[in-house]
Design a protein around this motif. Structure first.
Motif, PDB file in Angstrom:
ATOM      1  N   GLY A   9      -8.747  -4.138  -9.748  1.00 41.13           N
ATOM      2  CA  GLY A   9      -8.118  -4.785  -8.370  1.00 41.13           C
ATOM      3  C   GLY A   9      -7.331  -3.448  -7.936  1.00 41.13           C
ATOM      4  N   GLY A  10      -8.077  -3.059  -6.575  1.00 39.64           N
ATOM      5  CA  GLY A  10      -7.658  -1.831  -5.902  1.00 39.64           C
ATOM      6  C   GLY A  10      -7.005  -2.363  -4.602  1.00 39.64           C
ATOM      7  N   GLY A  11      -6.115  -3.312  -4.413  1.00 37.00           N
ATOM      8  CA  GLY A  11      -5.433  -3.529  -3.393  1.00 37.00           C
ATOM      9  C   GLY A  11      -4.030  -2.637  -3.149  1.00 37.00           C
ATOM     10  N   VAL A  12      -3.286  -3.284  -2.464  1.00 34.49           N
ATOM     11  CA  VAL A  12      -1.858  -2.594  -2.188  1.00 34.49           C
ATOM     12  C   VAL A  12      -1.493  -1.968  -3.563  1.00 34.49           C
ATOM     13  CG1 VAL A  12       0.552  -2.806  -1.755  1.00 34.49           C
ATOM     14  CG2 VAL A  12      -1.331  -4.097  -0.345  1.00 34.49           C
ATOM     15  N   ILE A  13      -1.335  -2.829  -4.557  1.00 34.82           N
ATOM     16  CA  ILE A  13      -0.621  -2.204  -5.858  1.00 34.82           C
ATOM     17  C   ILE A  13      -1.410  -1.556  -6.560  1.00 34.82           C
ATOM     18  CG2 ILE A  13       0.268  -3.208  -7.989  1.00 34.82           C
ATOM     19  CD1 ILE A  13       2.198  -3.058  -5.373  1.00 34.82           C
ATOM     20  N   GLY A  14      -2.981  -1.928  -6.752  1.00 39.90           N
ATOM     21  CA  GLY A  14      -3.812  -1.203  -7.597  1.00 39.90           C
ATOM     22  C   GLY A  14      -4.173   0.273  -7.151  1.00 39.90           C
ATOM     23  N   GLY A  15      -4.097   0.258  -5.732  1.00 40.79           N
ATOM     24  CA  GLY A  15      -4.232   1.419  -4.861  1.00 40.79           C
ATOM     25  C   GLY A  15      -3.061   2.424  -5.446  1.00 40.79           C
ATOM     26  N   PRO A  35     -15.745  -4.706  -0.590  1.00 39.82           N
ATOM     27  CA  PRO A  35     -16.616  -3.410  -0.057  1.00 39.82           C
ATOM     28  C   PRO A  35     -15.659  -2.542   0.598  1.00 39.82           C
ATOM     29  CG  PRO A  35     -17.328  -5.571   1.006  1.00 39.82           C
ATOM     30  CD  PRO A  35     -16.282  -6.049  -0.110  1.00 39.82           C
ATOM     31  N   GLN A  36     -14.479  -3.121   0.923  1.00 41.55           N
ATOM     32  CA  GLN A  36     -13.539  -2.095   1.819  1.00 41.55           C
ATOM     33  C   GLN A  36     -12.583  -1.304   0.874  1.00 41.55           C
ATOM     34  OE1 GLN A  36     -13.138  -1.516   5.232  1.00 41.55           O
ATOM     35  NE2 GLN A  36     -15.054  -2.770   5.158  1.00 41.55           N
ATOM     36  N   ALA A  37     -12.584  -1.722  -0.473  1.00 45.21           N
ATOM     37  CA  ALA A  37     -11.513  -1.119  -1.283  1.00 45.21           C
ATOM     38  C   ALA A  37     -11.591   0.250  -1.429  1.00 45.21           C
ATOM     39  CB  ALA A  37     -11.719  -1.730  -2.815  1.00 45.21           C
ATOM     40  N   LEU A  45      -4.083   6.941  -1.291  1.00 51.49           N
ATOM     41  CA  LEU A  45      -4.109   8.016  -1.921  1.00 51.49           C
ATOM     42  C   LEU A  45      -3.740   9.501  -0.823  1.00 51.49           C
ATOM     43  CD1 LEU A  45      -4.920   8.781  -4.883  1.00 51.49           C
ATOM     44  CD2 LEU A  45      -7.145   9.652  -4.034  1.00 51.49           C
ATOM     45  N   ALA A  46      -4.207   9.064   0.376  1.00 55.14           N
ATOM     46  CA  ALA A  46      -3.764  10.269   1.345  1.00 55.14           C
ATOM     47  C   ALA A  46      -2.324  10.145   1.422  1.00 55.14           C
ATOM     48  CB  ALA A  46      -4.372  10.154   2.410  1.00 55.14           C
ATOM     49  N   ASN A  47      -1.895   9.139   1.591  1.00 53.38           N
ATOM     50  CA  ASN A  47      -0.064   8.794   1.774  1.00 53.38           C
ATOM     51  C   ASN A  47       0.428   9.655   0.445  1.00 53.38           C
ATOM     52  OD1 ASN A  47      -0.258   7.981   4.266  1.00 53.38           O
ATOM     53  ND2 ASN A  47       0.282   5.715   3.652  1.00 53.38           N
ATOM     54  N   ALA A  48      -0.141   9.363  -0.738  1.00 57.03           N
ATOM     55  CA  ALA A  48       0.561   9.505  -1.877  1.00 57.03           C
ATOM     56  C   ALA A  48       0.386  11.166  -1.792  1.00 57.03           C
ATOM     57  CB  ALA A  48      -0.212   9.003  -3.209  1.00 57.03           C
ATOM     58  N   ARG A  49      -0.690  11.671  -1.593  1.00 58.81           N
ATOM     59  CA  ARG A  49      -0.962  13.226  -1.728  1.00 58.81           C
ATOM     60  C   ARG A  49       0.217  13.935  -0.963  1.00 58.81           C
ATOM     61  NH1 ARG A  49      -6.728  12.436  -1.162  1.00 58.81           N
ATOM     62  NH2 ARG A  49      -7.473  12.370  -3.290  1.00 58.81           N
ATOM     63  N   ARG A  50       0.567  13.344   0.300  1.00 56.64           N
ATOM     64  CA  ARG A  50       1.369  13.885   1.216  1.00 56.64           C
ATOM     65  C   ARG A  50       2.632  13.885   0.679  1.00 56.64           C
ATOM     66  NH1 ARG A  50       3.694  10.814   4.570  1.00 56.64           N
ATOM     67  NH2 ARG A  50       4.780  11.732   6.496  1.00 56.64           N
ATOM     68  N   GLN A  83      -5.017  -1.348 -15.955  1.00 58.32           N
ATOM     69  CA  GLN A  83      -4.045  -1.997 -15.123  1.00 58.32           C
ATOM     70  C   GLN A  83      -4.665  -3.146 -14.376  1.00 58.32           C
ATOM     71  OE1 GLN A  83      -0.658  -1.520 -15.652  1.00 58.32           O
ATOM     72  NE2 GLN A  83      -0.053  -2.944 -14.286  1.00 58.32           N
ATOM     73  N   GLU A  84      -4.299  -4.307 -14.643  1.00 62.40           N
ATOM     74  CA  GLU A  84      -4.745  -5.556 -13.973  1.00 62.40           C
ATOM     75  C   GLU A  84      -3.801  -5.689 -12.637  1.00 62.40           C
ATOM     76  OE1 GLU A  84      -4.060  -8.724 -12.401  1.00 62.40           O
ATOM     77  OE2 GLU A  84      -2.921  -8.920 -14.173  1.00 62.40           O
ATOM     78  N   SER A  85      -4.385  -5.854 -11.618  1.00 59.33           N
ATOM     79  CA  SER A  85      -3.829  -5.868 -10.412  1.00 59.33           C
ATOM     80  C   SER A  85      -4.503  -6.858  -9.323  1.00 59.33           C
ATOM     81  CB  SER A  85      -3.499  -4.593  -9.481  1.00 59.33           C
ATOM     82  OG  SER A  85      -2.648  -3.619 -10.515  1.00 59.33           O
ATOM     83  N   VAL A  86      -5.183  -7.985 -10.064  1.00 56.72           N
ATOM     84  CA  VAL A  86      -5.774  -8.891  -8.964  1.00 56.72           C
ATOM     85  C   VAL A  86      -4.970  -9.939  -8.617  1.00 56.72           C
ATOM     86  CG1 VAL A  86      -8.106  -8.428 -10.485  1.00 56.72           C
ATOM     87  CG2 VAL A  86      -6.435 -10.227 -11.239  1.00 56.72           C
ATOM     88  N   PRO A  87      -5.354 -10.646  -7.672  1.00 54.60           N
ATOM     89  CA  PRO A  87      -4.317 -11.466  -6.988  1.00 54.60           C
ATOM     90  C   PRO A  87      -3.511 -12.446  -7.943  1.00 54.60           C
ATOM     91  CG  PRO A  87      -6.633 -11.421  -5.702  1.00 54.60           C
ATOM     92  CD  PRO A  87      -6.934 -10.599  -6.871  1.00 54.60           C
TER      93      PRO A  87
END
Ligand SMILES: NC(=O)C1=CN([C@@H]2O[C@H](COP(=O)(O)OP(=O)(O)OC[C@H]3O[C@@H](n4cnc5c(N)ncnc54)[C@H](O)[C@@H]3O)[C@@H](O)[C@H]2O)C=CC1
Ligand SMILES: C[N+](C)(C)CC(=O)CC(=O)[O-]
Length: 491
Positions: A9-15, A35-37, A45-50, A83-87
């Protein structure tokens, strides 16, 4: 050994979890059917790297790889943390956990990001219930350190200890809850504030913006550094908590609160709140707001780090762990080959080191070079204990050349040469790099002084010997380009 984390689960939290693991050097394997994940995680990731590398004054490990998988089975292969981060729907959590357990290593930790379910609910019907625990993070996961770690009653203590150790290694703060409860601790508090705020808007008492102002101009800042009880202890004055409770306790029975009731969540309320929120913040996109939030969070945590307090103290401990065993911790005698410039700084450029031109601001070049000088002084024995005994170096002259730009999140290295070291004199040459790219040079002339007389004095024999060792070895290197330069403006 490279560690693998699986993010299901790669949404807000999984990301956010993916970024936290990858930026701490873990290999990350993600499964998300959306498909947008991939695009969404790339933006997180870009925000995190910054932002994230700027939390510490030592660089994070080299970033781990991120791989998108086509099934849960593929994603959990070789993972020591899943880490499970599904709805937030129990039947979705159950089917996902079953699929994870059918394929994963029996020794792996399975953490669930659930905001509200108890671990006993998640484990119901599981083949290996002991493997599953709640690991509830806070958004943005890559910056906020708290994880509520909620094992079920009687869960294997060794696994919980391993989970804590792994989370601490990511710079996080695992808060181990002794008893499971719906919505854990933090979300119970947040839900209470959320419910009361909905009432205030519904009843036309305050707008969304006014409620946010009530938090961010006052008690929100207080909470960020002392929490609730410590803040109220101070508010009790010299008599402390007992006085505070006797003075304000009875107020709880006054009709101040509607906390027990939930306002009807109908279309009218949703439109009212969403409309006010659009009027308040609609001028910004979500990614803009994320960046504003991240800038503020990093600046606040860096300020707390300077105070060695709360979340800042944790950052300091994480930094010490990152430094351990690196050349940045060595002493002069431990450096086998003194013939080369000495690594004195290895860090990322924090957000608050950048300016209106979008790059590292000039004052911070001096700070980075001053840090390099401090580190070199420490290396040759002029450490805190020596300084407390009455000797130190004062800088008499500095010349900085800005050679190339550098941006937030970039890792910079400074290497230091001794151009002259003998008696009271120390002439240093620092070169700052991002990879192979020279960014700046710093030339500094220092004198050893007595902190009692404030006059030049000879350093201790130990410091003199360590300095001479580097000075003699570095003398064999070619003279760096730019030494002795001045600002040569035509006149
Ligand atoms: N958003 C927040 O502020 C916080 C959320 N949480 C918890 O984290 C969990 C996830 O929440 P969010 O990230 O906010 O939701 P989200 O909606 O942003 O992300 C959920 C993701 O799961 C994916 N998904 C759906 N079914 C799946 C499946 N069977 N296998 C793999 N992926 C699947 C979706 O495509 C989506 O990308 C929830 O349990 C929530 O309570 C925890 C802390 C904060
Ligand atoms: C709204 N929420 C319950 C999903 C929030 C959380 O679980 C934690 C957070 O980040 O505020």
């Amino acid at each position: 050994m490279t560690k693998i984390a699986a993010i299901i689960g790669g949404g807000v939290i999984g990301g956010g979890w993916a970024a936290r693991f990858a930026l701490n050097g873990w290999e990350v394997q993600v499964f998300d059917p959306d498909p947008q994940a991939e695009r969404k995680i790339a933006e997180v990731l870009a925000n995190a790297r910054r932002s994230m590398p700027g939390l510490t004054d030592v660089a994070l490990p080299a970033e781990g790889g991120l791989r998108f998988c086509t099934s849960i089975a593929q994603a959990v292969e070789g993972a020591v943390w899943i880490q499970e981060s599904v709805p937030e729907r129990l039947e979705v959590k159950h089917s996902t956990l079953a699929e994870i357990q059918a394929a994963c290593d029996a020794e792996a930790v399975i953490g669930s990001s659930t905001s509200g379910f108890k671990p006993s609910e998640l484990r119901a019907g599981s083949t290996r219930p002991d493997q599953i625990m709640v690991a509830h993070p806070f958004n943005p996961v890559y910056l906020l350190p708290l994880v509520e770690l909620v094992p079920a009653e009687g869960q294997d203590g060794a696994l919980v200890d391993r989970a804590k150790e792994l989370l601490t290694g990511l710079g996080m703060y695992p808060l181990h809850l002794r008893k499971e409860i719906d919505a854990h601790v933090a979300d119970r508090l947040l839900e209470a504030v959320w419910r009361e705020s909905l009432w205030l808007v519904k009843d036309g008492i305050a707008t969304t913006e006014e409620i946010d102002d009530a938090i961010r101009y006052g008690f929100g800042i207080r909470w960020a550094q002392m929490g609730l009880f410590e803040t109220y202890r101070v508010a009790g004055g010299e008599a402390g908590m007992k006085h505070f409770m006797s003075q304000f306790g009875p107020a709880l029975k006054w009709p101040w609160t509607k906390l027990m009731d939930v306002p009807e969540f109908d279309e009218t309320l949703v439109d009212l709140i969403a409309g006010q929120s659009d009027a308040q913040s609609g001028a910004y996109g979500i990614r803009d707001l994320e960046r504003i939030r991240d800038n503020n969070l990093v600046a606040m945590m860096r300020a707390l780090k300077q105070q060695d307090w709360g979340a800042g103290r944790l950052m300091k401990q994480h930094e010490a762990a990152l430094r351990a065993g690196t050349v940045l911790e060595a002493r002069a005698a431990d450096i086998d080959d003194p013939s080369q410039p000495v690594p004195t700084v290895h860090r990322a450029v924090p957000l608050d080191w950048t300016d209106y031109n979008g790059h590292m601001t000039e004052a911070k070049y001096l700070q980075a070079f001053a840090d390099a000088t401090d580190r070199f002084m420490e290396l040759i024995g002029c450490d805190a204990a020596y300084i407390a005994s009455g000797g130190s170096f004062f800088t008499a002259e500095t010349h900085i050349r800005h050679v190339d730009e550098v941006h937030a999140g970039a890792v910079i290295d400074i290497r230091t040469r001794v151009l002259l070291g003998g008696g009271k004199k120390m002439h240093l040459w620092h070169e700052m790099y991002e990879g192979d790219r020279l960014l700046a040079t710093g030339e500094h002339f220092l004198l050893h002084v007595s902190l009692e007389t404030r006059k030049p004095s000879d350093p201790s024999p130990k410091i003199a010997a360590a300095l001479t060792r580097f000075a003699q070895a570095h003398a064999a290197l070619p003279m760096p380009e730019g030494v002795g330069r001045f600002v040569g403006a035509p006149r």
